[in-house]
Design a protein around this motif. Structure first.
Motif, PDB file in Angstrom:
ATOM      1  N   GLY A 153       0.673  -0.995   0.117  1.00 30.88           N
ATOM      2  CA  GLY A 153       0.056   0.096  -0.200  1.00 30.88           C
ATOM      3  C   GLY A 153       0.587   1.101  -0.023  1.00 30.88           C
ATOM      4  N   HIS A 154       2.221   1.299  -0.296  1.00 29.66           N
ATOM      5  CA  HIS A 154       2.831   2.631  -0.184  1.00 29.66           C
ATOM      6  C   HIS A 154       2.668   3.058  -1.580  1.00 29.66           C
ATOM      7  CE1 HIS A 154       6.102   0.716  -2.893  1.00 29.66           C
ATOM      8  NE2 HIS A 154       6.330   2.144  -3.140  1.00 29.66           N
ATOM      9  N   VAL A 155       2.541   4.539  -1.395  1.00 31.36           N
ATOM     10  CA  VAL A 155       2.567   5.377  -2.508  1.00 31.36           C
ATOM     11  C   VAL A 155       3.651   6.469  -2.545  1.00 31.36           C
ATOM     12  CG1 VAL A 155       0.050   5.219  -3.136  1.00 31.36           C
ATOM     13  CG2 VAL A 155       0.849   6.973  -1.285  1.00 31.36           C
ATOM     14  N   ALA A 156       4.182   6.861  -3.741  1.00 29.23           N
ATOM     15  CA  ALA A 156       5.308   7.660  -3.500  1.00 29.23           C
ATOM     16  C   ALA A 156       6.366   6.989  -3.107  1.00 29.23           C
ATOM     17  CB  ALA A 156       5.157   8.941  -3.336  1.00 29.23           C
ATOM     18  N   SER A 157       6.992   7.638  -1.977  1.00 29.59           N
ATOM     19  CA  SER A 157       8.110   6.734  -1.188  1.00 29.59           C
ATOM     20  C   SER A 157       7.293   7.143   0.280  1.00 29.59           C
ATOM     21  CB  SER A 157       9.447   7.283  -1.132  1.00 29.59           C
ATOM     22  OG  SER A 157      10.013   6.761  -2.553  1.00 29.59           O
ATOM     23  N   ILE A 158       6.274   7.000   0.409  1.00 29.26           N
ATOM     24  CA  ILE A 158       5.483   7.011   1.701  1.00 29.26           C
ATOM     25  C   ILE A 158       4.988   5.614   2.078  1.00 29.26           C
ATOM     26  CG2 ILE A 158       3.683   7.871   3.350  1.00 29.26           C
ATOM     27  CD1 ILE A 158       3.415  10.247   1.416  1.00 29.26           C
ATOM     28  N   PHE A 159       5.635   4.770   3.029  1.00 28.84           N
ATOM     29  CA  PHE A 159       5.368   3.434   3.127  1.00 28.84           C
ATOM     30  C   PHE A 159       4.788   3.415   4.596  1.00 28.84           C
ATOM     31  CE2 PHE A 159       8.918   3.281   0.330  1.00 28.84           C
ATOM     32  CZ  PHE A 159       8.910   1.996  -0.183  1.00 28.84           C
ATOM     33  N   PRO A 160       4.036   2.283   4.870  1.00 16.05           N
ATOM     34  CA  PRO A 160       3.145   2.032   5.853  1.00 16.05           C
ATOM     35  C   PRO A 160       4.144   2.361   7.174  1.00 16.05           C
ATOM     36  CG  PRO A 160       2.666   0.410   4.341  1.00 16.05           C
ATOM     37  CD  PRO A 160       3.990   1.173   3.669  1.00 16.05           C
TER      38      PRO A 160
END
Length: 251
Positions: A153-160
């Motif tokens: 579910g990460h988007v761009a480089s924003i990880f859980p």
């Protein structure tokens, strides 16, 4: 509510997204005289750009004036500029060099060999965004912001559960990513969610559980960053059948 579009396979997803992107950028140019797009990397993101370049060679198709398109990135890997991992390098090969976007309109994130630390690189990119923004604003207009999504579910480089998921800055340095390379620069939610339209391009059965959780309310943005992104005017999930496989009703 987000718009959900399901195509039979990844190839047709890339073709449909490319046609829609051309139409959206051309419409923005009609209204504003210019257009602005935020690019993503990954297999499906690059495939879309390749097909956009193909459409530019077909004179009977609706056309974009690429000399008046500003190009930004949602994230990039903090590696040397010539590293194959760079989203910028892939986008230049697939589209930007093909259609001739002027150098001054290509706003790449700094590479690791630019001589700065990732935190300084993120601050510099935030400054570039602010410089391009209307007076009194921190960000320019983004007509379309493209995102991929990872299986978790990460988007761009924003990880859980990462610090970036709760960081309020427009651009953040991300260290210790669970997926290599570990150091990256990324737009934060505060920048992503100012886009007029956010399009999530998702392909493959491995991502189906995260797609279902994001669209059906199964998690918040800290646990599932894809659930925390939305456009001002529209949020579009562009899926292939495999990625949509766990949606209620099969998408």
């Amino acid at each position: 509510m987000p718009d959900v579009v399901v195509e039979p396979d990844a190839d047709r997803l890339a073709r449909a997204a490319a046609s829609a992107l051309v139409a959206r950028l051309a419409a923005a140019q009609t209204v504003h005289g210019t257009a602005s797009v935020v690019l993503t990397g990954g297999g499906i993101g690059t495939a879309v750009l390749e097909r956009v370049a193909g459409l530019a060679r077909e004179p009977e198709r609706e056309q974009v004036d690429w000399t008046t398109v500003d190009v930004w990135w949602g994230d990039d890997r903090f590696v040397p500029a010539d590293d194959e991992e760079r989203n910028e390098l892939g986008a230049r090969r697939a589209l930007l060099d093909v259609v001739g976007v002027p150098a001054e309109r290509v706003h790449a994130m700094p590479a690791s060999d630019a001589g700065t630390e990732p935190e300084d690189a993120a601050a510099w990119y935030a400054g570039q965004l602010a410089d391009a923004a209307p007076e009194g604003e921190a960000l320019p207009r983004f007509d379309v912001l493209l995102l991929g999504m990872g299986p978790e579910g990460h988007v761009a480089s924003i990880f859980p559960e990462s610090p970036a998921a709760s960081d309020e800055r427009t651009v953040v340095a991300v260290r210790d990513c669970p997926k290599p390379p570990p150091t990256r620069i990324s737009l934060g939610f505060s920048a992503i969610n100012t886009a007029e339209e956010v399009w999530l391009l998702v392909s493959g059965a491995a991502k189906a559980p995260a797609v279902a959780r994001a669209l059906e309310g199964g998690a918040g943005p800290l646990q599932l960053p894809a659930a925390g992104v939305h456009g001002r005017r529209a949020t579009r999930w562009l899926l292939d059948a495999d990625a949509a496989g766990e949606l209620s009703g099969g998408g």
